[in-house]
Design a protein around this motif. Structure first.
Motif, short mmCIF file in Angstrom:
data_model
loop_
_atom_site.label_atom_id
_atom_site.label_comp_id
_atom_site.label_asym_id
_atom_site.label_seq_id
_atom_site.Cartn_x
_atom_site.Cartn_y
_atom_site.Cartn_z
N GLY A 97 0.83 -1.19 0.00
CA GLY A 97 0.00 0.00 0.00
C GLY A 97 0.86 1.24 0.00
O GLY A 97 2.07 1.18 0.25
N ALA A 98 0.25 2.38 -0.28
CA ALA A 98 0.99 3.62 -0.50
C ALA A 98 1.85 4.05 0.69
O ALA A 98 3.05 4.31 0.55
CB ALA A 98 0.03 4.73 -0.89
N GLU A 99 1.27 4.13 1.88
CA GLU A 99 2.00 4.69 3.02
C GLU A 99 3.05 3.72 3.56
O GLU A 99 4.17 4.13 3.90
CB GLU A 99 1.03 5.13 4.11
CG GLU A 99 0.18 6.32 3.68
CD GLU A 99 -0.48 7.01 4.86
OE1 GLU A 99 -0.31 6.55 6.02
OE2 GLU A 99 -1.18 8.02 4.63
N LYS A 100 2.73 2.44 3.65
CA LYS A 100 3.71 1.48 4.13
C LYS A 100 4.88 1.37 3.17
O LYS A 100 6.03 1.19 3.57
CB LYS A 100 3.06 0.11 4.35
CG LYS A 100 2.16 0.06 5.57
CD LYS A 100 1.64 -1.35 5.81
CE LYS A 100 0.77 -1.40 7.08
NZ LYS A 100 0.24 -2.78 7.32
N LEU A 101 4.60 1.48 1.88
CA LEU A 101 5.66 1.46 0.88
C LEU A 101 6.54 2.69 1.03
O LEU A 101 7.77 2.59 0.96
CB LEU A 101 5.05 1.40 -0.52
CG LEU A 101 6.03 1.38 -1.70
CD1 LEU A 101 6.95 0.18 -1.61
CD2 LEU A 101 5.27 1.36 -3.02
N ARG A 102 5.91 3.83 1.26
CA ARG A 102 6.68 5.07 1.48
C ARG A 102 7.58 4.94 2.70
O ARG A 102 8.75 5.33 2.68
CB ARG A 102 5.71 6.24 1.67
CG ARG A 102 6.37 7.56 2.08
CD ARG A 102 7.15 8.14 0.93
NE ARG A 102 7.94 9.29 1.33
CZ ARG A 102 9.20 9.23 1.75
NH1 ARG A 102 9.81 8.05 1.86
NH2 ARG A 102 9.87 10.31 2.04
N ASP A 103 7.05 4.38 3.78
CA ASP A 103 7.83 4.21 5.00
C ASP A 103 9.01 3.25 4.78
O ASP A 103 10.12 3.51 5.25
CB ASP A 103 6.95 3.68 6.13
CG ASP A 103 5.90 4.69 6.57
OD1 ASP A 103 6.09 5.89 6.30
OD2 ASP A 103 4.90 4.27 7.18
N GLU A 104 8.74 2.16 4.08
CA GLU A 104 9.80 1.16 3.83
C GLU A 104 10.91 1.76 2.98
O GLU A 104 12.11 1.55 3.26
CB GLU A 104 9.20 -0.05 3.13
CG GLU A 104 10.20 -1.15 2.79
CD GLU A 104 10.80 -1.83 4.01
OE1 GLU A 104 11.86 -2.48 3.87
OE2 GLU A 104 10.22 -1.70 5.12
N ALA A 105 10.54 2.51 1.95
CA ALA A 105 11.55 3.15 1.10
C ALA A 105 12.37 4.15 1.92
O ALA A 105 13.60 4.22 1.78
CB ALA A 105 10.87 3.86 -0.07
N GLY A 106 11.70 4.92 2.79
CA GLY A 106 12.41 5.89 3.62
C GLY A 106 13.38 5.23 4.58
O GLY A 106 14.51 5.71 4.77
N GLU A 107 12.98 4.11 5.17
CA GLU A 107 13.86 3.40 6.11
C GLU A 107 15.07 2.82 5.38
O GLU A 107 16.19 2.85 5.89
CB GLU A 107 13.08 2.29 6.82
CG GLU A 107 12.10 2.80 7.86
CD GLU A 107 12.77 3.64 8.94
OE1 GLU A 107 13.84 3.20 9.45
OE2 GLU A 107 12.26 4.72 9.25
N ARG A 108 14.84 2.29 4.20
CA ARG A 108 15.96 1.73 3.44
C ARG A 108 16.93 2.82 3.00
O ARG A 108 18.14 2.59 2.92
CB ARG A 108 15.44 0.95 2.23
CG ARG A 108 14.68 -0.31 2.58
CD ARG A 108 14.49 -1.19 1.37
NE ARG A 108 13.65 -2.34 1.63
CZ ARG A 108 13.52 -3.38 0.81
NH1 ARG A 108 14.18 -3.40 -0.34
NH2 ARG A 108 12.73 -4.39 1.11
N TYR A 109 16.40 3.99 2.70
CA TYR A 109 17.28 5.10 2.34
C TYR A 109 18.16 5.47 3.53
O TYR A 109 19.35 5.75 3.37
CB TYR A 109 16.47 6.32 1.89
CG TYR A 109 17.35 7.50 1.56
CD1 TYR A 109 18.01 7.57 0.33
CD2 TYR A 109 17.55 8.53 2.48
CE1 TYR A 109 18.84 8.64 0.03
CE2 TYR A 109 18.39 9.59 2.18
CZ TYR A 109 19.03 9.65 0.96
OH TYR A 109 19.86 10.70 0.67
N LYS A 110 17.58 5.48 4.72
CA LYS A 110 18.36 5.81 5.92
C LYS A 110 19.48 4.80 6.12
O LYS A 110 20.60 5.17 6.49
CB LYS A 110 17.44 5.83 7.13
CG LYS A 110 16.45 6.99 7.16
CD LYS A 110 15.53 6.90 8.36
CE LYS A 110 14.50 8.02 8.35
NZ LYS A 110 13.55 7.90 9.50
N VAL A 111 19.18 3.52 5.90
CA VAL A 111 20.20 2.49 6.03
C VAL A 111 21.32 2.72 5.02
O VAL A 111 22.51 2.63 5.34
CB VAL A 111 19.58 1.09 5.83
CG1 VAL A 111 20.68 0.02 5.75
CG2 VAL A 111 18.62 0.78 6.97
#
Length: 300
Positions: A97-111
């Motif tokens: 879904g849109a928001e969970k995908l956004r959160d996952e992408a953001g977390e991976r960027y931080k890593v």
């Protein structure tokens, strides 16, 4: 629970829409066309459609571009020369879904950001705030410059007549190492505009039969593709080049039969002209002259 910011909501819905559209359209699209499709498929507020005073860009488009860096670093998206391509992992991630995908992408960027190479003894890297991230800003700036350059080339192509575009295609094929046997003169061509060989004598197969359409603002349909397939003989392969785009039905027609036909649209033609430009003669280069500019980059 903390309320989501306007920028967050915009980034989540625009990127989800973009990736969904990519998946439905073969996985890859030029960003300029993808932006048009996103705008057609989602509801945008007056705030999202407003112009940013700092850059003069449309707000939702700027937010989407900026956020897309997260999706690239997450492995969900690939960007190359103005084209966005969804990865198999990205297609699977749409299930979030849109928001969970956004959160996952953001977390991976931080890593990814925390894992950037550091010099010995250097202090640990601290990720900057979302709105002030030099790594993202540099990437987006380069993408913007590349797209502006491509737009300039598109406008130049529009100014050419059909026979000039046909000559451009022949010059590109020569730069790619093919031998041009014939280029159709003005007038009726029987459906074939260029014939090319893989060797100087034309003794080896396959023979390359090329149809060229100079319709920069039009999507070529399936009927034109099928017409080209219908005149192929044993030992032939077909190449269809347009300065515009192809309809979904045209793309399906090109891949559903037992004969090989390669479709090249206007955006891919520009990319290929840039790629093979250095291998062209000065005369051919002058038909669509380019000037290369170097920017400081990295190997990431």
């Amino acid at each position: 629970m903390k309320a989501k910011s306007k920028s967050y909501v915009t980034s989540a819905k625009t990127m989800y829409a973009a990736m969904t559209i990519l998946k439905k359209n073969g996985g890859s699209m030029p960003i300029r066309i993808l932006m048009q499709e996103v705008e057609k498929n989602i509801e945008l507020s007056a705030w999202e459609k407003s112009i940013l005073e700092s850059t003069g860009n449309i707000r939702w488009q700027s937010i989407m571009h900026f956020t897309s860096v997260d999706y690239v670093r997450a492995g969900f998206l690939i960007k190359k020369k103005g084209n966005w391509t969804i990865t198999p992992e990205g297609e699977d991630a749409l299930k979030m879904g849109a928001e969970k995908l956004r959160d996952e992408a953001g977390e991976r960027y931080k890593v990814w950001y925390r894992g950037k190479e550091q010099a010995p003894g250097e202090k640990p890297i601290v990720q900057p705030e979302e709105e002030n991230d030099p790594a993202k800003e540099t990437m987006i700036e380069l993408e913007t410059l590349e797209e502006r350059a491509a737009n300039g080339i598109r406008e130049y192509l529009k100014s050419k007549n059909p026979y000039e575009f046909q000559d451009l295609v022949a010059s590109l094929l020569k730069a790619m190492g093919y031998y041009i046997q014939a280029v159709a003169p003005r007038g009726k061509d029987g459906g074939i505009d260029i014939v090319a060989y893989t060797d100087p004598l034309g003794a080896k197969t396959p023979r390359i039969k090329v149809q060229v359409k100079h319709k920069p603002d039009t999507a070529t349909g399936a009927a034109d593709v099928r017409a080209l397939l219908g005149i192929l003989k044993a030992g032939d392969i077909a190449l269809f080049v347009t300065s515009g785009t192809y309809s979904t039905d045209a793309k399906h027609a090109a891949t559903s039969g037992d004969k090989f036909i390669r479709l090249i649209d206007g955006d891919e033609f520009i990319q290929m002209w840039q790629e093979y430009y250095d291998k062209m003669s000065d005369e051919d280069k002058n038909m669509l002259p380019l000037k290369r500019i170097a920017f400081l980059g990295n190997n990431e």
